[in-house]
Design an enzyme around this catalytic site. Structure first.
Site, short mmCIF file in Angstrom:
data_model
loop_
_atom_site.label_atom_id
_atom_site.label_comp_id
_atom_site.label_asym_id
_atom_site.label_seq_id
_atom_site.Cartn_x
_atom_site.Cartn_y
_atom_site.Cartn_z
CB ILE A 174 -76.77 97.61 -36.61
CG1 ILE A 174 -75.88 98.67 -35.95
CG2 ILE A 174 -76.32 96.21 -36.21
CD1 ILE A 174 -75.85 98.63 -34.44
N PRO A 175 -77.04 96.08 -39.90
CG PRO A 175 -75.56 95.19 -41.47
CD PRO A 175 -75.62 96.10 -40.27
CB CYS A 176 -80.60 92.76 -37.82
SG CYS A 176 -81.90 93.99 -37.83
CG HIS A 177 -81.46 94.36 -43.79
ND1 HIS A 177 -80.86 95.40 -43.11
CD2 HIS A 177 -80.90 94.36 -45.02
CE1 HIS A 177 -79.99 96.01 -43.91
NE2 HIS A 177 -79.99 95.38 -45.07
NE ARG A 178 -76.38 94.42 -45.53
CZ ARG A 178 -75.53 95.40 -45.31
NH1 ARG A 178 -74.45 95.20 -44.57
NH2 ARG A 178 -75.74 96.59 -45.83
#
Length: 161
Positions: free
Chosen positions: A123-127
Site C-alpha cells: 500500500i504505497p504511502c511512500h508515493r
C-alpha cells in the site's frame, strides 16, 4: 498468524499474515535477524507476498496482486484504500489525497493514517509527498521514501552522441 523474514535491498522485511491475507510488511531497523530466521521455510500463505516483493525489487513488478488484511480503524482503511489509486512511479500530495477523500480539512488526519499504514510498499504511502514537493513524513524514514521513489522512477542516462 504466520511470520517470515525476507532480505531486501533496503533491509530485512518482516511479513505477517494468514489465509485471510497479508496483515503487515515492514522493514526492520535492525539487521541482527539471524540467518536461521532468514532461512526458514516461507509459510504458504506468505509465499506470494515474498515472490511479488522480490519481483518489485528486481524492477519486474509495478503493482501487487495480493489479498491484504490490514488492521486499522474505518477511517484508516479508507485512507489506505485511497493510496492504492496512486499509480506506480507517480506521486500525490497529502492535500490531493484529502480532497479525493472528500474533506480538505482532514489533511492532518490523512497524514497520520498514512503514517500508520502497516503494509509498506504494497500500500504505497511512500508515493505521498508534501504540496511543495518535499519528501515529508514516512514511518521508515525519509531516506527510505527517497529510495523507493527513485527505484520506481529511476533517472535514465541520456546518451550525448
Amino acid at each position: 498468524m504466520e511470520t517470515t523474514y525476507y532480505k531486501t535491498p533496503i533491509g530485512i522485511a518482516k511479513i505477517t499474515g494468514d489465509n485471510n491475507g497479508i496483515q503487515s510488511v515492514s522493514i526492520l531497523d535492525d539487521d541482527k535477524i539471524s540467518l536461521e530466521l532468514l532461512n526458514q521455510k516461507v509459510p504458504q500463505c506468505l509465499q506470494d507476498c515474498v515472490t511479488q516483493l522480490d519481483e518489485y525489487f528486481k524492477g519486474e513488478r509495478a503493482g501487487f496482486n495480493l489479498t491484504v488484511n490490514p488492521k486499522g480503524t474505518v477511517f484508516q482503511l479508507k485512507v489506505w484504500a485511497s493510496l492504492l489509486k496512486i499509480p506506480y512511479a507517480k506521486t500525490s500530495t497529502y492535500l490531493q489525497q484529502s480532497k479525493a477523500l472528500g474533506d480538505v480539512k482532514a489533511i492532518r488526519a490523512v497524514a497520520a493514517a498514512n503514517g500508520k499504514n502497516p503494509l509498506w510498499i504494497i500500500i504505497p504511502c511512500h508515493r505521498v509527498i508534501g504540496s511543495d514537493g518535499s519528501l515529508t513524513g514516512y514511518a521508515g524514514g525519509i531516506w527510505l521514501k527517497k529510495w523507493l521513489l527513485a527505484h520506481e522512477n529511476p533517472v535514465k542516462q541520456h546518451t550525448l552522441f
